[in-house]
Motif scaffolding. Structure first.
Motif, short mmCIF file in Angstrom:
data_model
loop_
_atom_site.label_atom_id
_atom_site.label_comp_id
_atom_site.label_asym_id
_atom_site.label_seq_id
_atom_site.Cartn_x
_atom_site.Cartn_y
_atom_site.Cartn_z
N ARG A 265 4.01 0.63 -1.50
CA ARG A 265 5.36 1.06 -1.88
C ARG A 265 5.63 0.82 -3.36
O ARG A 265 6.24 1.65 -4.04
N ILE A 266 5.17 -0.34 -3.85
CA ILE A 266 5.35 -0.62 -5.28
C ILE A 266 4.61 0.40 -6.13
O ILE A 266 5.14 0.92 -7.13
N CYS A 267 3.37 0.72 -5.72
CA CYS A 267 2.58 1.71 -6.47
C CYS A 267 3.25 3.08 -6.44
O CYS A 267 3.29 3.80 -7.45
N ARG B 92 0.16 10.31 -9.60
CA ARG B 92 -0.10 10.04 -8.19
C ARG B 92 -0.30 8.54 -7.98
O ARG B 92 -0.82 7.86 -8.88
N PRO B 93 0.07 8.00 -6.85
CA PRO B 93 -0.11 6.55 -6.63
C PRO B 93 -1.56 6.11 -6.78
O PRO B 93 -1.83 5.01 -7.25
N GLU B 94 -2.50 6.99 -6.39
CA GLU B 94 -3.92 6.63 -6.47
C GLU B 94 -4.41 6.45 -7.91
O GLU B 94 -5.44 5.82 -8.15
N GLN B 95 -3.66 7.03 -8.83
CA GLN B 95 -4.07 6.94 -10.23
C GLN B 95 -3.53 5.70 -10.93
O GLN B 95 -3.87 5.44 -12.07
N VAL C 161 -2.78 1.66 -11.55
CA VAL C 161 -3.25 0.29 -11.38
C VAL C 161 -2.18 -0.64 -11.94
O VAL C 161 -1.84 -0.56 -13.12
N LEU C 162 -1.63 -1.49 -11.07
CA LEU C 162 -0.60 -2.43 -11.50
C LEU C 162 -1.26 -3.75 -11.89
O LEU C 162 -2.05 -4.30 -11.13
N GLU C 163 -0.92 -4.24 -13.08
CA GLU C 163 -1.44 -5.51 -13.55
C GLU C 163 -0.29 -6.51 -13.62
O GLU C 163 0.65 -6.33 -14.39
N ILE C 164 -0.37 -7.52 -12.77
CA ILE C 164 0.65 -8.56 -12.72
C ILE C 164 -0.05 -9.90 -12.94
O ILE C 164 -0.80 -10.37 -12.08
N GLY C 165 0.19 -10.48 -14.09
CA GLY C 165 -0.51 -11.72 -14.42
C GLY C 165 -2.01 -11.46 -14.53
O GLY C 165 -2.45 -10.55 -15.24
N ASP C 166 -2.79 -12.26 -13.82
CA ASP C 166 -4.24 -12.10 -13.87
C ASP C 166 -4.77 -11.19 -12.76
O ASP C 166 -5.97 -11.04 -12.62
N HIS C 167 -3.87 -10.60 -11.97
CA HIS C 167 -4.29 -9.80 -10.83
C HIS C 167 -3.98 -8.33 -11.03
O HIS C 167 -3.00 -7.97 -11.70
N SER C 168 -4.83 -7.49 -10.43
CA SER C 168 -4.62 -6.05 -10.45
C SER C 168 -4.41 -5.56 -9.02
O SER C 168 -5.09 -6.01 -8.10
N TYR C 169 -3.46 -4.64 -8.87
CA TYR C 169 -3.16 -4.09 -7.55
C TYR C 169 -3.18 -2.58 -7.64
O TYR C 169 -2.75 -1.99 -8.63
N ARG C 170 -3.66 -1.94 -6.59
CA ARG C 170 -3.74 -0.49 -6.58
C ARG C 170 -3.40 0.06 -5.21
O ARG C 170 -3.40 -0.65 -4.22
N TYR C 171 -3.13 1.33 -5.19
CA TYR C 171 -2.76 2.03 -3.95
C TYR C 171 -3.99 2.22 -3.08
O TYR C 171 -5.07 2.55 -3.56
N LEU C 172 -3.81 2.02 -1.78
CA LEU C 172 -4.91 2.19 -0.82
C LEU C 172 -4.45 3.11 0.29
O LEU C 172 -3.50 2.79 1.02
#
Length: 555
Positions: free
Chosen positions: A458-460, A470-473, A475-486
């Motif tokens: 949902r965030i993506c 598109r959400p698949e494109q 990449v969210l970077e929060i601190g030292d972590h990366s999150y992406r749409y799946l």
């Protein structure tokens, strides 16, 4: 959850599919028998006819990594075999195969019989159809043998004491030995099956003294009255029909006076029993633990069954990343055992290196990992390996979504064996209580994982809409972590499966296989539509979030 990896467009995060609805050393050589050929014959022909002549062309332009997540559920895992058969018919490549509990067995068979990234579910389905409880070590007769041993021990020592008394010139006479033994047998059966009801009568009698209004369970009270009456009747019969003689001369008769003395002795015994009950209970525990194992059933038959049907060497050579979740009983920690070394997994595209190095472990013996991951608590013994005592991975991860994400999956097929509308089974025995408790625990684990996945998606979707991508494109970077749409396709039955956790019987699980295949076909068609609607081209967009501002960088 996972570092950046090539993705594809689409706004829907989850699709829930509903429908109504001769032994050889190596499993790859198992013949497909007549019943297997008839199973889903028309459905398979129809589905394969609807696909291109070479179904592999459907996926050639898809650059992402495809993961299949297999959950736990005991004999209901036959449903997963049906879904895997549909994936095989569509020639869907499987790059990542994460599993837990019964899913570990299905995963090992599917990958071990496949070629490259294409699995083979036909030997797996054949194994399910041929399955009997004894093949996987479920043999309740062992407890009849244990009970027989207990009877033999008491009879042996009891008769030995009788012979010893005879040699000392002490004789116990019965007015009617046949009736006494028959009476004892009936009382023994009542004690065996109604032991828990004995104290209920005394509880009911004592309750009015507490000044509380209460309506007892009539059925339970009746059984308690019957059980206590039969035991008391046998004691009275034994007291009036038994005579003790010394050197053939009558020295002690059970007269009314002597019966009164014995009654006093029994009362003293009851008082002593109430005082010493805890100590006797601890002693009984030590005695009874010796014939019992850490599980109701041993792993020997199950291990032999799996080793005869899964080619361990081919499983290890498979390019698929096969992961099996297990729980360490002493510490409660989870571990993901894989068919590849940690260094190799960490170098995969999109893999979370730190997570893999801390949570994954190379399985030196793949079959031990399979047996450990599927060692249902109470039912099967835990497995000693890698310096720990390991049990069913469902204790910590009913549906191992997290390892699939950490390994860099872009699309995941989540296969669950529970229906969306759950029907609570009848609970009669302690085993039913244990299985239900385990189901509740596993359901909470999977709901927790799904909430994390849906939250990230949902965030993506929200930030992708802001930047026009598109959400698949994204990449969210929060601190030292990366999150992406799946992109996730959840496959589950619409109605509860007929099989329960321990119904390992080919006739019972056959409908689950058929239902799994049909649901799998529906999911694959949805995947085909997803690929057609979402082009693979496009660059990745990195969005770093912090408390002050958002920075967008495009590559």
């Amino acid at each position: 959850m996972a570092p950046e990896e090539q993705g594809h467009s689409g706004r829907q995060s989850t699709l829930v599919i509903h429908t109504q609805g001769s032994k050889t050393r190596y499993a790859s050589l198992i013949d497909v028998r007549t019943q297997h050929a008839k199973l889903l014959g028309e459905e398979r022909n129809e589905f394969r006819a609807s696909l291109p002549e070479n179904p592999g062309t459907l996926w050639k332009d898809f650059a992402g990594r495809i993961a299949v997540v297999l959950s736990g559920g005991g004999a209901r895992g036959a449903y997963e075999a049906g879904v895997l058969l549909a994936l095989q018919d569509a020639r869907v490549p499987t790059h990542i195969l994460t599993s837990t509990s019964i899913g570990a067995i299905n995963a090992a068979s599917y990958a071990g019989h496949g070629r490259g990234y294409l699995g083979n579910a036909e030997p797996l389905v054949e194994g399910w159809l041929q399955l009997t409880p004894a093949m996987v070590g479920i043999d309740w007769s062992r407890y009849i043998i244990v009970l027989t041993g207990f009877i033999a021990a008491t009879a042996g020592f009891g008769n030995a004491i009788g012979v010893l008394l005879h040699r000392l010139g002490i004789f116990v006479r019965q007015d009617d030995p046949l009736l006494t033994w028959l009476f004892l047998g009936v009382v023994g059966i009542i004690v065996l099956f109604s032991y828990t009801e004995f104290s209920y009568l005394f509880y009911v009698l004592m309750h009015p003294m507490r000044g509380q209004r209460w309506a007892p369970n009539k059925k339970k009270l009746i059984w308690s009255v019957i059980a206590n009456s039969m035991v008391l009747g046998f004691v009275c019969w034994l007291l009036t029909a038994t005579h003790i003689e010394f050197k053939s001369a009558s020295v002690f008769w059970l007269t009314p006076r002597n019966d009164l003395l014995l009654g006093v002795a029994l009362l003293v015994f009851a008082i002593l029993w109430s005082l010493l009950r805890n100590r006797v209970s601890r002693l009984s525990q030590r005695i009874l633990r010796s014939p019992l194992d850490s599980g109701l059933f041993q792993n020997y038959e199950r291990s032999r069954f799996l080793r005869d049907r899964i080619h361990q060497r081919r499983l290890r050579r498979s390019p698929m990343r096969v992961v099996m979740t297990a729980a360490e009983l002493y510490t409660g920690r989870e571990k993901y055992f894989a068919n590849k070394k940690v260094e190799e997994l960490a170098n995969d595209p999109g893999a979370d290196t730190d997570f893999i190095r801390s949570h994954f472990e190379y399985a030196h013996d793949m079959m031990k990992a399979v047996v450990a991951s599927s060692a249902f608590p109470m039912a099967y013994e835990p497995v000693k390996m890698h310096g720990g005592l390991w049990s069913d991975g469902g204790l910590v991860a009913k549906q191992p979504i997290i390892p699939a994400i950490r390994l860099g999956a872009d699309v995941v097929f989540l296969i669950a064996v529970e229906a969306e509308k759950e029907v609570v089974p009848k609970i009669r025995t302690f085993l039913d209580v244990g299985m239900r408790a385990f189901d509740i625990l596993m359901s909470r684990n999977v709901r927790s994982d799904l909430r994390v996945l849906e939250s990230v998606n949902r965030i993506c979707e929200t930030y992708a809409a802001r930047v026009g991508r598109r959400p698949e494109q994204l990449v969210l970077e929060i601190g030292d972590h990366s999150y992406r749409y799946l992109k996730a396709f959840t496959i589950r039955p619409a109605t509860p499966l007929a099989a329960t956790l321990l119904d390992f019987d080919g006739k019972i699980v056959r409908p689950a296989i058929e239902q799994g295949y049909k649901d799998g076909v529906t999911a694959i068609r949805a995947f085909i539509d997803y690929i057609a609607e979402n082009p693979t081209s496009g660059s990745k967009h990195y969005l770093r979030l912090n408390s002050e501002k958002e920075v967008v960088a495009t590559t």
